[in-house]
Scaffold this motif. Sequence first.
Motif, PDB file in Angstrom:
ATOM      1  N   SER A 272       0.827  -1.204   0.000  1.00  0.00           N
ATOM      2  CA  SER A 272       0.000   0.000   0.000  1.00  0.00           C
ATOM      3  C   SER A 272       0.866   1.260   0.000  1.00  0.00           C
ATOM      4  O   SER A 272       0.431   2.331   0.420  1.00  0.00           O
ATOM      5  CB  SER A 272      -0.920   0.004   1.230  1.00  0.00           C
ATOM      6  OG  SER A 272      -0.148   0.029   2.417  1.00  0.00           O
ATOM      7  N   TYR A 275      -0.477   4.531  -1.417  1.00  0.00           N
ATOM      8  CA  TYR A 275      -1.612   5.215  -0.792  1.00  0.00           C
ATOM      9  C   TYR A 275      -1.111   6.515  -0.172  1.00  0.00           C
ATOM     10  O   TYR A 275      -0.209   6.504   0.678  1.00  0.00           O
ATOM     11  CB  TYR A 275      -2.253   4.322   0.278  1.00  0.00           C
ATOM     12  CG  TYR A 275      -3.372   4.997   1.039  1.00  0.00           C
ATOM     13  CD1 TYR A 275      -4.599   5.233   0.434  1.00  0.00           C
ATOM     14  CD2 TYR A 275      -3.189   5.413   2.356  1.00  0.00           C
ATOM     15  CE1 TYR A 275      -5.634   5.862   1.131  1.00  0.00           C
ATOM     16  CE2 TYR A 275      -4.209   6.030   3.058  1.00  0.00           C
ATOM     17  CZ  TYR A 275      -5.428   6.259   2.436  1.00  0.00           C
ATOM     18  OH  TYR A 275      -6.444   6.889   3.123  1.00  0.00           O
ATOM     19  N   LEU A 289      -3.883   1.560   7.451  1.00  0.00           N
ATOM     20  CA  LEU A 289      -4.929   2.199   6.654  1.00  0.00           C
ATOM     21  C   LEU A 289      -6.151   2.461   7.531  1.00  0.00           C
ATOM     22  O   LEU A 289      -6.416   1.696   8.472  1.00  0.00           O
ATOM     23  CB  LEU A 289      -5.322   1.306   5.487  1.00  0.00           C
ATOM     24  CG  LEU A 289      -4.264   1.047   4.412  1.00  0.00           C
ATOM     25  CD1 LEU A 289      -4.772   0.000   3.421  1.00  0.00           C
ATOM     26  CD2 LEU A 289      -3.904   2.327   3.684  1.00  0.00           C
ATOM     27  N   ILE A 293     -10.987   2.283   4.383  1.00  0.00           N
ATOM     28  CA  ILE A 293     -10.058   2.082   3.262  1.00  0.00           C
ATOM     29  C   ILE A 293      -9.509   0.662   3.277  1.00  0.00           C
ATOM     30  O   ILE A 293      -9.402  -0.001   2.239  1.00  0.00           O
ATOM     31  CB  ILE A 293      -8.904   3.100   3.321  1.00  0.00           C
ATOM     32  CG1 ILE A 293      -9.446   4.528   3.278  1.00  0.00           C
ATOM     33  CG2 ILE A 293      -7.915   2.859   2.187  1.00  0.00           C
ATOM     34  CD1 ILE A 293     -10.156   4.892   1.993  1.00  0.00           C
ATOM     35  N   GLN A 296     -12.152  -1.797   2.137  1.00  0.00           N
ATOM     36  CA  GLN A 296     -12.364  -1.613   0.697  1.00  0.00           C
ATOM     37  C   GLN A 296     -11.219  -2.240  -0.103  1.00  0.00           C
ATOM     38  O   GLN A 296     -11.452  -2.923  -1.110  1.00  0.00           O
ATOM     39  CB  GLN A 296     -12.449  -0.117   0.396  1.00  0.00           C
ATOM     40  CG  GLN A 296     -12.675   0.224  -1.065  1.00  0.00           C
ATOM     41  CD  GLN A 296     -12.560   1.724  -1.307  1.00  0.00           C
ATOM     42  OE1 GLN A 296     -11.475   2.300  -1.200  1.00  0.00           O
ATOM     43  NE2 GLN A 296     -13.689   2.357  -1.600  1.00  0.00           N
ATOM     44  N   HIS A 297      -9.987  -2.040   0.327  1.00  0.00           N
ATOM     45  CA  HIS A 297      -8.833  -2.608  -0.377  1.00  0.00           C
ATOM     46  C   HIS A 297      -8.851  -4.142  -0.334  1.00  0.00           C
ATOM     47  O   HIS A 297      -8.584  -4.796  -1.350  1.00  0.00           O
ATOM     48  CB  HIS A 297      -7.534  -2.090   0.246  1.00  0.00           C
ATOM     49  CG  HIS A 297      -7.122  -0.737  -0.248  1.00  0.00           C
ATOM     50  ND1 HIS A 297      -8.007   0.290  -0.448  1.00  0.00           N
ATOM     51  CD2 HIS A 297      -5.901  -0.251  -0.594  1.00  0.00           C
ATOM     52  CE1 HIS A 297      -7.356   1.354  -0.887  1.00  0.00           C
ATOM     53  NE2 HIS A 297      -6.066   1.053  -0.981  1.00  0.00           N
TER      54      HIS A 297
END
Length: 567
Positions: A272, A275, A289, A293, A296-297
């Motif tokens: 990540s 990001y 995160l 988020i 969702q990832h």
Amino acid sequence: METILSNFERAKKRADEIDQEIIKILKSSKSFLVEAGAGSGKTYSLMRVIDWLQENRDNDYKTKKQQIVCITYTNAAVEVIKQRLPRNSSIIPSTIHSFAWQQISRFQSTLVKAAKEMNLFGEDAISQVNYTLGVRDIKEACFYLHHNDVIALFSYMLDYEKFRKILSDTCPVILIDEYQDSFRIIMDKFLKYFIEIDQGPQFGLFGDAWQTIYATNGACGKIQSDHLIEIRKESNFRSQQVIVDVLNGIRPGLPQITASDDKDGKAIVITSDDYDGRRQSGNHYKDELLDNILIQHIDSIKEKLLVEGWNGRTKILILTHRMLSKQQKYENLLSILDESLKDESDSHLRFFIDILEPVFKSINVMDVGALYNVLGTTRRPIETKSQKQIWPKFGELLGIARERTIGEVIQCVIDGKLIPVPPKVLGFYSRYLQDMSIPYGKSTLKDIYNISYQEVINASEFLKPDSLFSTDHGVKGEEFDNVLVVIGRGWNQYKFDEYLYREETSLSDKELDAYIRNRNLFYVCCSRPRKRLALFITVPTNQLFRNYLQRVFGNQNLFLYKEFMQS
């Protein structure tokens, strides 16, 4: 012309050679340790030893009234071995608790003295010690032991020479499965009093030090002794070459050869690092995160992997229960139950999962047989016309209560008078009606009963063996076609991004313990898949960690999140 062997033939040939070596050492009466990497067929080798002992030593041991003890980690493993043996076999499979109690239970006066010295009970007058449910209790001058007490007392008894002599005379061979998870306080004394001085029983230890993930519970982990002949199993009968390459990169000291000739596997890392939004700042969650988020990832990666052909049995490993509870939406329940949710021991949770949910499902589909099996009654629960009306009505009311709180579900069951409520649950609810502030778990009865019952439903889905999601301890010993490991923050015991790349020889004390803990869990996670492995790293990676990942997985298999999603 030289015959070209398939991967399976080559791995099987080498495994058979190792098993012959184990039997040869077994015949010599010398103690030995089988270090078996992931997927190498440790259980198969143990069973071959058991079969050889049954065929060649059983009659002799029975004549001498001796036992061959095989200590396994779970009751399920005990049953598997029992089914393999004739009813009157001299080979006795047992958990360590059952074995320990069998050996010490005859020494009642010494046990009473030891329990008092250890302050296991107060000033009560105790004349007997017993072990039944594993819960401490005192009834009629009898002290009932907790599971941990049995281990402590067995360790205590091993300091007595007379006890060791009796143990040696009655148990000439002791086999230990998953030796790395054995209690250190016992294994240290087996080493001190037997193995290191070449006296007493012959020990056969089967396991893998790199699969120790219970060290915080007193597990011994790696065992080293010049008096143990070490045999290493090198074949991997689980994973394809691409996964074995990763494992060999993690563990170059025990290189494996694959038994699989399939080549549709893959091993990738997704980070990540691209990001650029806000991350968490809490102590245990620094740089993680944000929750929405993160979820969702994970969902997006899961869908992308499925599109890319991740067919077959798949598991998503989320290493902390808190992160998983957010993903699965049962975080309030976890915050109160904590460990008793993780080990599924809470009395309310067990009632809901084992009884209430199966009953609700049976009523919905009008499966009388299933309802009968769940309730375990001696007569069928639906026999008359009136009963056929009562149960659907109850199912309707229960369905409404399930959309509300845990407390309303229990009240619905009590009012319905159709499902027996376990005395423990009924006792808590009765106390709650008198005083809502009574402590329960990490909060109060009021708080647990005010939680939405939907969280119980969500947690029960996760706790099913075939659940798509799991935590680290939920997959030890398991294997899957595909595994996605989510690596982030949330548990101070594990920080892969800070430890995996470090040199073991340069570490000591707490840093060494932390390194081994992280390394072992990483190895266990990466060794579960047969075909495909993906890591999703949810925290920023430093250069040293990236270098490690490049070495183990190959630079071509490292992707940024957006890069992976767009590929």
